[in-house]
Design a protein around this motif. Structure first.
Motif, PDB file in Angstrom:
ATOM      1  N   PHE A  79       0.740  -1.107  -0.306  1.00  0.00           N
ATOM      2  CA  PHE A  79      -0.165   0.007   0.037  1.00  0.00           C
ATOM      3  C   PHE A  79       0.824   1.109   0.321  1.00  0.00           C
ATOM      4  O   PHE A  79       0.459   2.237   0.215  1.00  0.00           O
ATOM      5  N   ARG A  80       2.007   1.092  -0.139  1.00  0.00           N
ATOM      6  CA  ARG A  80       3.061   2.545  -0.693  1.00  0.00           C
ATOM      7  C   ARG A  80       2.162   3.594  -1.799  1.00  0.00           C
ATOM      8  O   ARG A  80       2.862   4.534  -1.459  1.00  0.00           O
ATOM      9  N   ALA A  81       1.830   2.473  -1.911  1.00  0.00           N
ATOM     10  CA  ALA A  81       1.200   3.222  -3.959  1.00  0.00           C
ATOM     11  C   ALA A  81      -0.081   3.462  -4.023  1.00  0.00           C
ATOM     12  O   ALA A  81      -0.293   1.852  -3.962  1.00  0.00           O
ATOM     13  N   GLU A  82      -0.134   3.189  -5.221  1.00  0.00           N
ATOM     14  CA  GLU A  82      -1.848   2.926  -6.054  1.00  0.00           C
ATOM     15  C   GLU A  82      -1.508   1.783  -6.544  1.00  0.00           C
ATOM     16  O   GLU A  82      -0.284   0.987  -6.800  1.00  0.00           O
ATOM     17  N   PRO A  83      -2.232   0.519  -6.165  1.00  0.00           N
ATOM     18  CA  PRO A  83      -2.736  -0.943  -6.346  1.00  0.00           C
ATOM     19  C   PRO A  83      -2.320  -0.941  -8.550  1.00  0.00           C
ATOM     20  O   PRO A  83      -1.460  -2.280  -8.192  1.00  0.00           O
ATOM     21  N   GLY A  84      -2.461  -0.396  -8.981  1.00  0.00           N
ATOM     22  CA  GLY A  84      -1.825  -0.884 -10.287  1.00  0.00           C
ATOM     23  C   GLY A  84      -2.587  -1.992 -10.636  1.00  0.00           C
ATOM     24  O   GLY A  84      -3.784  -2.166 -10.417  1.00  0.00           O
ATOM     25  N   THR A  85      -2.310  -3.400 -11.556  1.00  0.00           N
ATOM     26  CA  THR A  85      -3.242  -4.249 -11.597  1.00  0.00           C
ATOM     27  C   THR A  85      -2.887  -5.653 -10.975  1.00  0.00           C
ATOM     28  O   THR A  85      -2.093  -5.154  -8.945  1.00  0.00           O
ATOM     29  N   ALA A 146      -7.057  -4.294  -1.088  1.00  0.00           N
ATOM     30  CA  ALA A 146      -6.785  -4.136  -2.426  1.00  0.00           C
ATOM     31  C   ALA A 146      -7.366  -4.390  -3.219  1.00  0.00           C
ATOM     32  O   ALA A 146      -7.591  -3.364  -4.140  1.00  0.00           O
ATOM     33  N   ALA A 147      -8.796  -5.555  -3.414  1.00  0.00           N
ATOM     34  CA  ALA A 147      -9.547  -5.570  -3.692  1.00  0.00           C
ATOM     35  C   ALA A 147     -10.875  -3.818  -3.821  1.00  0.00           C
ATOM     36  O   ALA A 147     -11.366  -3.884  -5.410  1.00  0.00           O
ATOM     37  N   GLY A 148     -10.805  -3.922  -3.359  1.00  0.00           N
ATOM     38  CA  GLY A 148     -12.202  -2.719  -2.980  1.00  0.00           C
ATOM     39  C   GLY A 148     -11.252  -1.229  -3.549  1.00  0.00           C
ATOM     40  O   GLY A 148     -11.741  -0.465  -3.951  1.00  0.00           O
ATOM     41  N   LEU A 150      -8.999  -1.421  -6.010  1.00  0.00           N
ATOM     42  CA  LEU A 150      -9.114  -1.838  -7.588  1.00  0.00           C
ATOM     43  C   LEU A 150     -10.618  -2.778  -8.223  1.00  0.00           C
ATOM     44  O   LEU A 150     -10.613  -2.795  -9.683  1.00  0.00           O
ATOM     45  N   GLY A 151     -11.175  -2.660  -7.240  1.00  0.00           N
ATOM     46  CA  GLY A 151     -13.004  -2.476  -7.856  1.00  0.00           C
ATOM     47  C   GLY A 151     -12.911  -3.759  -9.093  1.00  0.00           C
ATOM     48  O   GLY A 151     -13.574  -3.992  -9.705  1.00  0.00           O
ATOM     49  N   ALA A 152     -12.268  -5.275  -8.161  1.00  0.00           N
ATOM     50  CA  ALA A 152     -12.416  -6.261  -8.591  1.00  0.00           C
ATOM     51  C   ALA A 152     -13.118  -7.114  -7.345  1.00  0.00           C
ATOM     52  O   ALA A 152     -13.320  -6.424  -6.369  1.00  0.00           O
ATOM     53  N   GLU A 153     -13.163  -7.725  -8.093  1.00  0.00           N
ATOM     54  CA  GLU A 153     -14.338  -9.520  -6.935  1.00  0.00           C
ATOM     55  C   GLU A 153     -12.657  -9.664  -6.866  1.00  0.00           C
ATOM     56  O   GLU A 153     -11.898 -10.473  -8.327  1.00  0.00           O
ATOM     57  N   LEU A 154     -12.596 -11.424  -6.038  1.00  0.00           N
ATOM     58  CA  LEU A 154     -11.326 -11.911  -5.662  1.00  0.00           C
ATOM     59  C   LEU A 154     -11.764 -12.849  -6.631  1.00  0.00           C
ATOM     60  O   LEU A 154     -12.695 -13.556  -6.164  1.00  0.00           O
ATOM     61  N   PRO A 155     -11.029 -13.598  -6.618  1.00  0.00           N
ATOM     62  CA  PRO A 155     -11.500 -15.005  -7.841  1.00  0.00           C
ATOM     63  C   PRO A 155     -11.739 -16.073  -6.941  1.00  0.00           C
ATOM     64  O   PRO A 155     -12.874 -17.035  -7.222  1.00  0.00           O
ATOM     65  N   VAL A 156     -10.801 -15.762  -6.009  1.00  0.00           N
ATOM     66  CA  VAL A 156     -11.155 -17.599  -4.900  1.00  0.00           C
ATOM     67  C   VAL A 156     -11.065 -16.963  -3.203  1.00  0.00           C
ATOM     68  O   VAL A 156     -11.610 -16.004  -2.712  1.00  0.00           O
ATOM     69  N   GLU A 157     -12.128 -18.097  -2.386  1.00  0.00           N
ATOM     70  CA  GLU A 157     -11.988 -17.325  -1.076  1.00  0.00           C
ATOM     71  C   GLU A 157     -10.525 -16.645  -0.463  1.00  0.00           C
ATOM     72  O   GLU A 157      -9.345 -17.122  -0.543  1.00  0.00           O
ATOM     73  N   PRO A 158     -10.404 -15.683   0.043  1.00  0.00           N
ATOM     74  CA  PRO A 158      -8.607 -15.072   0.572  1.00  0.00           C
ATOM     75  C   PRO A 158      -8.479 -16.114   1.730  1.00  0.00           C
ATOM     76  O   PRO A 158      -6.801 -15.811   0.982  1.00  0.00           O
TER      77      PRO A 158
END
Length: 201
Positions: A79-85, A146-148, A150-158
């Motif tokens: 979290f030191r910078a923007e998340p990127g991909t 991180a997912a928040g 990125l606006g993404a959903e995690l593909p598996v159980e965290p």
């Protein structure tokens, strides 16, 4: 002066933990004595009992603290910078889990040596299990954040994903201690995981 009061005034708890890490790296878990801890920390025997209840509890706490500091190091990197991909985030995490082996060799030896000791010491085993549990909770929180971002959903159980990443790090740690030149770095690990994901999808 009361030795207990002097320990509180002198920051002995931190000094004892630092001394314990030093002794564990030099002598290992089984061979470290209370007098070794006092000599390494510049404290006194009474302070060990006051702050930790005994030598073994101090050693266990020192090992657990190393795990927690390593987890915090990963979090700072993520979290030191923007998340990127997502790929960049995974690489950033693995750089702090794999590419740091060279600078952390004494701590890695300590970590590995604690495992066989834990098989015979129930309190240490519980402490290490607790350290792994905390790492999973912290890792799950990092993934959710991180997912928040990125606006993404995690593909598996965290929690499962975090456990697998920890297993990769632990396994590569053992390989690196035996044969550093043959151990893949973080970027190679990410490439393999990406290729494997595409292959089994």
């Amino acid at each position: 002066m009361d030795p207990v009061a002097s320990t509180e005034a002198g920051g002995y708890r931190e000094r004892l933990l630092a001394g314990a890490v030093s002794c564990l790296q030099d002598k290992g878990y089984a061979r470290t004595t209370a007098r070794d801890l006092v000599a390494a920390s510049g404290t006194n025997l009474a302070s060990i009992g006051y702050h930790f209840g005994g030598k073994d509890a101090l050693l266990n706490e020192a090992i657990a603290e190393f795990f927690e500091q390593w987890t915090e190091r990963v979090e700072r990197s993520l979290f030191r910078a923007e998340p990127g991909t997502p790929r960049e985030l995974l690489l950033r995490a693995l750089e702090q889990l794999v590419d740091v082996f060279g600078e952390m060799r004494p701590q890695l030896v300590l970590c590995v040596e604690s495992f066989p000791a834990a098989l015979r010491e129930p309190v240490l085993r519980a402490k290490l299990a607790e350290a792994y549990a905390k790492a999973r909770v912290a890792g799950t929180d990092m993934l959710s954040r991180a997912a928040g971002r990125l606006g993404a959903e995690l593909p598996v159980e965290p929690a499962a994903l975090v456990s697998v990443v920890i297993a990769i790090s632990d396994g590569l740690m053992l390989q690196w201690l035996l044969d550093p030149e043959a151990t893949p770095d973080a970027r190679q690990v990410v490439d393999v995981l990406a290729a494997l994901g595409a292959f089994v999808a």
